[in-house]
Design an enzyme around this catalytic site. Structure first.
Site, mmCIF file in Angstrom:
data_model
loop_
_atom_site.group_PDB
_atom_site.id
_atom_site.type_symbol
_atom_site.label_atom_id
_atom_site.label_comp_id
_atom_site.label_asym_id
_atom_site.label_seq_id
_atom_site.Cartn_x
_atom_site.Cartn_y
_atom_site.Cartn_z
ATOM 1 C CD GLU A 62 3.999 0.389 -13.720
ATOM 2 O OE1 GLU A 62 3.525 0.624 -12.587
ATOM 3 O OE2 GLU A 62 5.027 -0.296 -13.890
ATOM 4 C CG ASP A 73 5.011 2.752 -9.566
ATOM 5 O OD1 ASP A 73 5.741 2.454 -10.531
ATOM 6 O OD2 ASP A 73 4.974 2.103 -8.491
ATOM 7 C CG ASP A 78 12.755 -1.338 -0.712
ATOM 8 O OD1 ASP A 78 11.956 -2.303 -0.588
ATOM 9 O OD2 ASP A 78 13.188 -0.945 -1.809
#
Lengths: 660, 660
Positions: free
Chosen positions: A416, A387, A352
């Site tokens: 992160e 991210d 995905d």
């Protein structure tokens, strides 16, 4: 060799701090941060050296600050200053021949030994004449007065010396030094950013869950920015400064993940917000379920009105349905068979997600991400939570952050990157204002004491940690198996030790069940909607929200808690009772001392009694002093050795403010 | 911002070592020294990184050396190399995208998981084609052969992969890598000096004592260079490489010090050689009692013939009778009353010495000292032992050493600076080839283990210690009160732990009586003649000379002892039994391993038994191995735990060579 080519000047200044990699990167600081400056500087022989810090503020004002000897024998000179202006500071260390100091020392020793008495007075006269020369009349007159004393024929050499010292000539000399043979160290830059870059409390929620409703047939109606706006008051009431939203963009449909990270989504499964991009758009678009750009802008405004800033997610990856896949296939990796490479950690496949390839077209991808960021900045976003930055090139972030901050110095990037220290530290050095850190996995007293020391003493110049108690990806074993005391303990430590701390919605409801084999919540919100009963839970007494409110209130009332570099560890005799303190001395807090000592039972399954021994010198504590427990309001008289009893099941911590 | 302005390249290389102060000073090395090179380098994501050391030798030859992963989790890459050329080396670390390594890893994982099998073979083909492209025919042909295997339709993907790997394609790829996206660290300089700069054994004697004779009336006839020439054989027999002479210049008469440092010299007292300068001349002259320049040159030649280099003293200070006082009074400090300042540490006065003022005429004094040095260099001196360099400006030494070494790279300066670490280390950084160190005052096992570790691991890049067991200024309490065992212990440790060690005449005769209240010998040779009976003492068995001979012989036979960076500490259960080892692996010693383990009882008053536990991994030792004690010739079988008994009164040490 030209003299200028030699590395050491007249007086060696061989080290200055703070400094990051020898000055390759600017030192990190934030508005109001108190910083220890130091230098290793020395001279030949026995004469005196004077050392000063020369600080130039962003607005161009240069000030000089005397540095005092540090650890004996190490030729260290130190001073402590508070940076109060946002922008680029720079400092140098200045070392010069302290002729006046040398004269005072030699004269007092020689007068006592009855050696060279007249000569030393004569040397003093010549020195003061040189110091006076060329000075303004009023200052020269003061030196004149001193010289008159030294010329007074009625006085013995010792009387002359005592009288001239008593007249304040040392203070005069300190104000108007000669600074002969001044040597300056290389300039070091300090990037002083706004307060939230270093200090603040963060909350995370999925806007699609805020106001989401489940129909009778089990299907869901997504929350929207409008419905989420109603949740802002809850966040504000808990005292948070920043609300971080997972990606708000259209979500891909190809290989969409189902509930609990299953490979096939069922009808109605909303998908992971990190599978960014669909027919409705990519990183510059808003998921139609959440509303419009206008709705988003209104949401940001409503938050700001409550004193909350919105942090957006920047996850540089694409679902197979992202517009970039067609418009710019060169931003991905094309495999030998012509297909685009999906994310994988062989043999695991993440079909995905298409990772971006930063080598194929670095200029193009840079320009596109800059465009995307500018768009969100124009809609009121000033904070981006990035991210997995460690799976992208460091070069890319280095350039992106520099360009964004050049135009928008207020923008904050939170990294992160849960990975090895070299990468985590380098991301801080190249510009990330803040970083997720290993706090979540430091749970015992020994682990925490060592980690706090590392963060405050070793890496604070380039790495600003954010203490998250949980995230959608992190539900630690400590929380899974520690019961409610674990949640209370972790929030207390995060909010008092971490100048920046964060919490993901559900923590306050003690959500502690993990998906089997994972370290994250079961029925994870990443893959489904979550309607939580915050109000009802609190009414039933099953909510940590009151404690969260108290913690954030204490943070506002005790500015020492907003600093990182001021953490000191203290002793207790128990192997799980952690003791640390934070202090802002009066000169850095509007004349008011703020000292907070935190004592926590880090074992959530126990009642423990022990003695606590504060480092009296580190905190400049008197032999006996009063403390107020900011949790219970109780007052105690403390000293060098103090009894504590902490029952994890009722109250695992003392947060003690020292009353001076 | 221009891309070149960003500090981090495509692959971050955030640290390389060795390096001194971020490259501000060259790293120190000496001919034959084995050095650990390292880097912290990493990349984004999961693909492989290749890291190499790119070393350029003084003669301009550039070689590449693969670096291997070091400590797990720290992104460290390491390699160990021996520098064999004198001159300036430079190195960079190169990091590049290891596409071949990534392909091998991904393919093996995916074939095992039966994922993308055909695709991975296809990816491999494309990669090998790229690697082959543009290569010479013979190399391209080898890649061709590999490609043929991958094209073989009779083979399954797994068979293709296994066959191509077995065919040696990995070795081929390692030899001809693509090095895509290569990132280079900043270049670091290494100053590789001749062997004596880092490794050698030194002896000190006063030439005026060598052959001095006392008349019946108590007066003395000074030794001369001619009489001292006879002593050279003694020094050579003991195996010393360098003979250091205290100043040989005319000695001042004003305020000359008498015996035992008394303020008034008696008739015939020769004075301290460090009170330099008289009517016969200054730093460029020879004391007439010692002989002529010709005698000195002959002495140097005679020493050289025996394999001994002469080290001269460079004490930059003057007696009041020094010619400089009249010719260049500006090189001293003139006080307010017009007198020249003598040395003092108020209230103590040293009126026999005028210190030089380096600020009044830095250019003039620099030129004069350079002239003086050139004179001695022309007479065959290549080593200068610098007296108290820390009382002169660092700036002065920095420039002087650079200029001398530019013209005479073979010249070695030894710093006698017993002061705080910042100054001692800085003198090493700015050029001093070698330094006296605190070895003399590190006597217990704990002190020695910690100091050896500091010298070998922390400061070896810029500070080369010389281990002196005694000097005319240093007779430690350990020697004063430790009896003869103390002398044996200290010589054994100095000669085996220190790549450079030194001894002042009289040590071999166990001279242990100090002047009351001081830490130096009574009836100190600094102020009087000393005629010692070296031969008679040895005949009577009251001499350590045989042990000294053995130690210097073992040093020549065991080149591992000549290195500094290779010291490792090992465990013993006894609190005073010190264990350290030094190793040269076969590749750095002509194919022959040289491992020496030294076990010493550091308590001179005891007999001790304990177990010794070598760090087997550090020394790459097999489970069981033979050692030969180089003192006794006895052989033992050793392993992980070994019994030793060391009787300080007979033999306090084992010097064990590992037989591999």
């Amino acid at each position: 060799m030209d003299k200028a080519e030699y590395p050491v000047g007249r007086f060696p200044i061989v080290k200055t701090w703070p400094v990051v990699d020898g000055g390759k990167f600017p030192v990190k600081a934030f508005e109001g941060e108190v910083i220890d400056f130091g230098a290793t500087a020395f001279r030949e022989g026995h004469d005196k050296l004077a050392v000063e810090l020369v600080l130039t503020s962003p607005s161009g004002k240069t000030t000089r600050h005397p540095m005092l000897p540090g650890q004996p024998g190490l030729d260290q000179w130190v001073t402590r200053l508070q940076l109060t202006e946002v922008g680029s500071y720079s400092y140098q260390v200045s070392a010069w021949d302290d002729e006046y100091g040398s004269w005072v020392h030699a004269t007092s020793v020689k007068l006592a030994a009855q050696v060279d008495q007249e000569l030393m007075i004569l040397e003093g006269k010549k020195l003061l004449e040189r110091m006076s020369s060329g000075k303004a009349k009023t200052i020269a007159a003061k030196f004149e007065a001193s010289l008159k004393i030294l010329d007074d024929k009625k006085l013995s050499p010792t009387e002359k010396f005592e009288k001239v010292i008593a007249s304040g000539v040392s203070e005069l000399a300190a104000k108007h030094p000669l600074r002969e043979r001044e040597t300056l160290s290389e300039a070091v830059s300090i990037n002083c950013e706004r307060k939230l870059a270093g200090s603040g409390s963060w909350y995370e929620f999925f806007p699609r869950s805020e106001g989401a409703k489940q129909n009778r047939d089990g299907s869901w109606v997504s929350g929207t920015f409008k419905s989420a706006t109603k949740s802002l008051q809850r966040v504000s009431d808990m005292g948070f400064d920043v609300l971080y939203l997972p990606p708000i963009h259209p979500i891909g449909t190809s290989h969409r993940k189902g509930k609990n990270n299953t490979l096939v989504a069922e009808k109605g499964d909303p998908g992971s917000p990190w599978a960014i991009g669909g027919k409705e758009g990519g990183h510059d678009a808003i998921h139609p379920d959440l509303g419009t750009e206008k709705d988003f802008a209104a949401f940001v405004k409503a938050a700001n009105k409550l004193g909350i800033e919105i942090a957006m997610d920047l996850a540089l990856q694409a679902s197979p349905n992202h517009p970039w896949v067609k418009s710019n296939p060169q931003w991905f990796t094309t495999r030998a068979d012509g297909t685009i490479a999906y994310a994988e950690n062989p043999p695991k496949k993440y079909q995905d997600i298409y990772p971006i390839n930063f080598d194929n077209d670095p200029v193009g991808i840079h320009a596109e991400v800059l465009r995307v960021l500018e768009k969100w900045i124009s809609l009121g976003v000033k904070i981006f939570r990035v991210d997995n930055p460690h799976t992208k090139t460091v070069e890319f972030w280095q350039q992106l952050i520099a360009e964004v901050n050049q135009k928008h110095p207020e923008v904050i990037f939170l990294a992160e990157a849960f990975t090895r220290p070299a990468m985590m530290h380098t991301l801080g050095k190249i510009g990330f204002q803040q970083s997720y850190c290993y706090f979540a996995w430091r749970n015992t007293k020994a682990e925490l004491a060592s980690y706090l020391n590392e963060l405050a003493q070793e890496s604070a110049d380039f790495f600003r940690p954010s203490f998250w108690v949980n995230t959608p990806d992190i539900l630690t074993e400590y929380l899974q198996f520690g019961g409610r005391p674990a949640f209370k303990i972790r929030a207390t430590i995060a909010a008092t030790a971490g100048p920046s701390w964060g919490m993901y919605a559900g923590f306050e409801l003690y959500e502690a069940v993990a998906r089997a084999g994972s370290e994250e919540n079961i029925d994870n919100e990443k893959y489904e909607y979550k309607a939580r009963d915050f109000v009802g839970s609190e009414d039933r007494g099953v909510s940590l929200a009151p404690r969260i409110r108290l913690l954030n209130k204490l943070r506002r009332e005790n500015p020492a808690l907003g600093q990182l570099r001021n953490i000191t560890n203290h002793y207790s005799d128990d192997e799980q009772i952690l003791v640390y303190a934070k202090r802002l001395a009066p000169e850095f807090n509007g004349g008011k001392d703020n000292t907070v000592i935190v004592v926590v039972n880090t074992d959530p399954h126990s009642v423990r009694e022990t003695m606590v021994h504060p480092d009296m010198q580190a905190l400049e504590l008197p032999h006996s002093f009063e403390v107020e427990d900011l949790i219970t309001g109780k007052k105690f008289t403390w000293g060098e050795h103090n009894f504590v009893r902490l029952d994890a099941f009722s109250e695992p911590a003392h947060i003690l403010r020292v009353i001076r």
